[in-house]
Design an enzyme around this catalytic site. Structure first.
Site, PDB file in Angstrom:
ATOM      1  N   GLY A 199       0.820  -1.203   0.000  1.00 17.21           N
ATOM      2  CA  GLY A 199       0.000   0.000   0.000  1.00 17.21           C
ATOM      3  C   GLY A 199       0.853   1.252   0.000  1.00 17.21           C
ATOM      4  O   GLY A 199       2.017   1.237  -0.428  1.00 17.21           O
ATOM      5  N   GLY A 203       0.495   5.027   4.892  1.00 17.44           N
ATOM      6  CA  GLY A 203      -0.204   3.991   5.657  1.00 17.44           C
ATOM      7  C   GLY A 203       0.732   2.914   6.144  1.00 17.44           C
ATOM      8  O   GLY A 203       0.636   2.454   7.294  1.00 17.44           O
ATOM      9  N   GLU A 223       5.507  -3.304   1.328  1.00 15.81           N
ATOM     10  CA  GLU A 223       5.845  -2.805   0.000  1.00 15.81           C
ATOM     11  C   GLU A 223       5.139  -1.467  -0.140  1.00 15.81           C
ATOM     12  O   GLU A 223       3.911  -1.401  -0.151  1.00 15.81           O
ATOM     13  CB  GLU A 223       5.383  -3.779  -1.079  1.00 15.81           C
ATOM     14  CG  GLU A 223       5.722  -3.333  -2.481  1.00 15.81           C
ATOM     15  CD  GLU A 223       4.973  -4.114  -3.539  1.00 15.81           C
ATOM     16  OE1 GLU A 223       4.438  -3.473  -4.470  1.00 15.81           O
ATOM     17  OE2 GLU A 223       4.904  -5.350  -3.428  1.00 15.81           O
ATOM     18  N   CYS A 260       2.488  -0.747  -8.846  1.00 12.19           N
ATOM     19  CA  CYS A 260       3.633  -0.380  -8.014  1.00 12.19           C
ATOM     20  C   CYS A 260       4.911  -0.316  -8.829  1.00 12.19           C
ATOM     21  O   CYS A 260       5.895   0.293  -8.413  1.00 12.19           O
ATOM     22  CB  CYS A 260       3.785  -1.362  -6.860  1.00 12.19           C
ATOM     23  SG  CYS A 260       3.938  -3.086  -7.379  1.00 12.19           S
TER      24      CYS A 260
END
Length: 482
Positions: A199, A203, A223, A260
């Site tokens: 995420g 966070g 990650e 990502c």
């Protein structure tokens, strides 16, 4: 029932599931059974995911296949057995100090909390790579569902639990919790032994700090953010600039730029031909409704802030469509980048990429030297490139900050393989020595134990005399095939 009570029940059920005591053979059967069930329910699940995420049916269909493949892959990994690192040393009283009988192996760490990602509702969610590798290791999993696809999360968990029961496995090896407060409490629960997270940097950092602040800190495998720098050499631009530009447009706009591994920072020499080709490709690109309204708002705000920078040129932008994020290419000179490298390395989760124009190898070297950690780094070079020194220097620089360096390709595909590494220095991940894709992802959820002068009856079968389960081992320093 409150979210906290539901979380407590989920953790206790997982802890009591008995998965840690199961055999590798049984876990392999259970993983394959879950994969078969996922495949059997693919049409139902794809339709549900499409409604909740706005991702295309074709993309989601491919992701279901990938998710089932991951589960079967880890069944193969544990069946093969080398992941256990089984090691035996015979006693030798003549050594100083004398060596006893020593036998070492990796064992399951305990209950693992997995935080599902928004951008891969199958492959990095309830049955994603974190879950698959943890279950393979013998660790029960409590999944924190992502609020972007709650209905899908519940249904996938239900199907997986039913598949476990049908295969004579423990349903509570996989449980599900929902809600922000439940997620924070999950990280702090004393029975949780490790956390897998995919995420945002913000966070992930908050949860990482919670895991570290526990009375007994636990590993947090997060990650987080990544801009995935790309270096394009002058000869590559001269030889195939238009093709590279088209490929870049396809990669950074793919599924709304919500990968990502999206190439978000591209170092390229000044080239009118490259700019024109990229502009044309982006103008022809379709927009995408992003996964959630929060992601959409954050992308719009971040893009506007970047475009407002004095030294930033908006090179290309697709026509806006209501409710969709329009692809954007911005550009900046290397000197301006070097003046504020942190500002221009902010991840923009969506269809945006930033070109950094360099005029010399020395200028490129200086820019690459200030890069933060990323999941990937890419080098584009001409097959007959005489800039060997530049390619070598770029490789060295990217190897320092990326977990995977690739050449003449785009990083948005992450193959499932024994040799894959999907990680990198902060902020790409919180533990750069580990991967979240590939066989060694299982290592995150294992811990070593050594037995000294132990009777055969208490040893794991993989460490007993005669190697009854035929696993690859190291005996007295020598590899022994199973």
């Amino acid at each position: 029932m409150s979210a906290h009570d539901a979380m407590e029940r989920a953790v206790l059920a997982a802890a009591r599931s008995g998965l840690a005591e199961s055999s590798r053979a049984d876990r392999a059967v259970w993983l394959r059974a879950i994969a078969d069930a996922l495949t059997a329910h693919a049409d139902e699940l794809i339709a549900l995911a499409h409604v909740e995420t706005h991702l295309s049916l074709a993309r989601l269909g491919g992701e279901v296949v990938r998710t089932a493949t991951q589960l079967r892959f880890f069944a193969d990994v544990i069946s093969e057995g080398s992941y256990l690192e089984a090691t035996l040393d015979s006693p030798d009283p003549a050594l100083i100090p004398p060596r006893p009988d020593l036998r070492r192996i990796l064992r399951p760490l305990g209950v693992v909390a997995v935080f599902a990602a928004s951008n891969f509702p199958f492959a990095f969610s309830v049955l994603g790579n974190d879950t698959a590798s943890a279950l393979a290791a013998g660790c029960p999993v409590v999944v924190k569902a992502h609020p972007g696809h709650p209905g899908l999360s519940r249904r996938v968990a239900e199907i997986a639990r039913e598949a476990l029961v049908a295969a004579n496995g423990p349903a509570d090896a996989l449980t599900l919790v929902e809600g922000l407060s439940a997620g924070a409490a999950l990280v702090q629960h004393p029975l949780i032994a490790a956390v897998g997270f995919t995420g945002s940097t913000r966070g992930g950092r908050a949860l990482f700090d919670l895991a570290s602040a526990r009375p007994a800190p636990i590993p947090f495998y997060g990650e987080l953010g990544s801009v995935n720098p790309v270096v394009i050499t002058p000869r590559a631009v001269a030889a195939s600039g238009a093709g590279i530009a088209a490929g870049l447009a396809g990669s950074f706009t793919r599924d709304g730029g919500q990968y990502c591994t999206k190439p978000g920072l591209v170092f390229v020499p000044p080239s009118a031909e490259f700019d024109e080709a990229l502009t044309a490709a982006v103008a022809a690109s379709a927009g995408q409704q992003l996964l959630t309204s929060g992601i959409s708002s954050a992308f719009g705000e971040g893009a506007a802030e970047l475009e407002a920078e004095a030294d930033v040129e908006v090179l290309a932008q697709a026509p806006p469509v209501d409710g969709e994020a329009a692809p954007v290419v911005a550009a900046i000179g290397a000197d301006a980048f070097l003046a504020e490298p942190e500002r221009f390395q902010q991840e923009h989760f969506g269809p945006l990429t930033l070109l950094v124009r360099y005029d010399s190898p020395a200028q490129l070297d200086a820019a690459l030297a200030v890069l933060e950690g990323s999941l990937t780094g890419t080098v584009w070079y001409a097959p007959d490139d005489d800039d060997d020194a530049l390619v070598s220097a770029a490789t060295t620089a990217l190897s320092r900050i990326a977990g995977r360096v690739l050449y003449n390709g785009w990083p948005t595909g992450v193959a499932i393989a024994w040799s894959q590494h999907h990680g990198g220095p902060w902020p790409a991940s919180t533990a750069s020595v580990h991967t979240s894709v590939g066989a060694t992802a299982i290592r995150r959820f294992l811990t070593p134990i050594a037995y000294q002068d132990a009777p055969q009856s208490v040893l794991p079968a993989e460490l007993r005399d005669g190697n009854p389960l035929s696993v690859p081992r190291r005996e007295d320093g020598r590899p022994v095939r199973g």
